[in-house]
Design a protein around this motif. Sequence first.
Motif, PDB file in Angstrom:
ATOM      1  N   ALA A 179      25.888 -29.726 -14.216  1.00 28.17           N
ATOM      2  CA  ALA A 179      25.507 -30.728 -15.120  1.00 28.17           C
ATOM      3  C   ALA A 179      24.102 -30.598 -15.530  1.00 28.17           C
ATOM      4  CB  ALA A 179      25.715 -32.142 -14.584  1.00 28.17           C
ATOM      5  N   GLN A 180      23.003 -30.134 -14.724  1.00 30.08           N
ATOM      6  CA  GLN A 180      21.521 -30.051 -15.058  1.00 30.08           C
ATOM      7  C   GLN A 180      21.369 -28.938 -15.777  1.00 30.08           C
ATOM      8  OE1 GLN A 180      20.585 -29.985 -10.888  1.00 30.08           O
ATOM      9  NE2 GLN A 180      19.407 -31.959 -11.019  1.00 30.08           N
ATOM     10  N   TRP A 181      22.140 -27.916 -15.594  1.00 26.97           N
ATOM     11  CA  TRP A 181      22.119 -26.702 -16.177  1.00 26.97           C
ATOM     12  C   TRP A 181      22.628 -26.803 -17.868  1.00 26.97           C
ATOM     13  CZ3 TRP A 181      19.625 -22.532 -17.218  1.00 26.97           C
ATOM     14  CH2 TRP A 181      20.232 -21.347 -17.984  1.00 26.97           C
ATOM     15  N   VAL A 182      23.729 -27.660 -17.906  1.00 28.58           N
ATOM     16  CA  VAL A 182      24.186 -27.865 -19.181  1.00 28.58           C
ATOM     17  C   VAL A 182      22.916 -28.482 -20.162  1.00 28.58           C
ATOM     18  CG1 VAL A 182      25.775 -29.256 -20.597  1.00 28.58           C
ATOM     19  CG2 VAL A 182      26.357 -27.821 -18.752  1.00 28.58           C
ATOM     20  N   ARG A 183      22.180 -29.359 -19.305  1.00 29.69           N
ATOM     21  CA  ARG A 183      21.097 -30.073 -20.309  1.00 29.69           C
ATOM     22  C   ARG A 183      19.710 -29.237 -20.286  1.00 29.69           C
ATOM     23  NH1 ARG A 183      20.060 -35.890 -17.983  1.00 29.69           N
ATOM     24  NH2 ARG A 183      19.053 -36.221 -19.855  1.00 29.69           N
TER      25      ARG A 183
END
Length: 51
Positions: A17-21
Amino acid sequence: MTSMKQRKAYNSDLTQAQWVRVRKLIPQAKSGGHPREICIREILHAIFLPG
């Protein structure tokens, strides 16, 4: 991009989820010239690695 060897995951690694952002903020590789060979996500993991 070449595949990276499997490595031990650290608590400081980015979650999916952090990587997507974050990946939206990383510029795309420029066309022409030599393609990227290093995974940008792995670079961020190294930066956030606890010292």
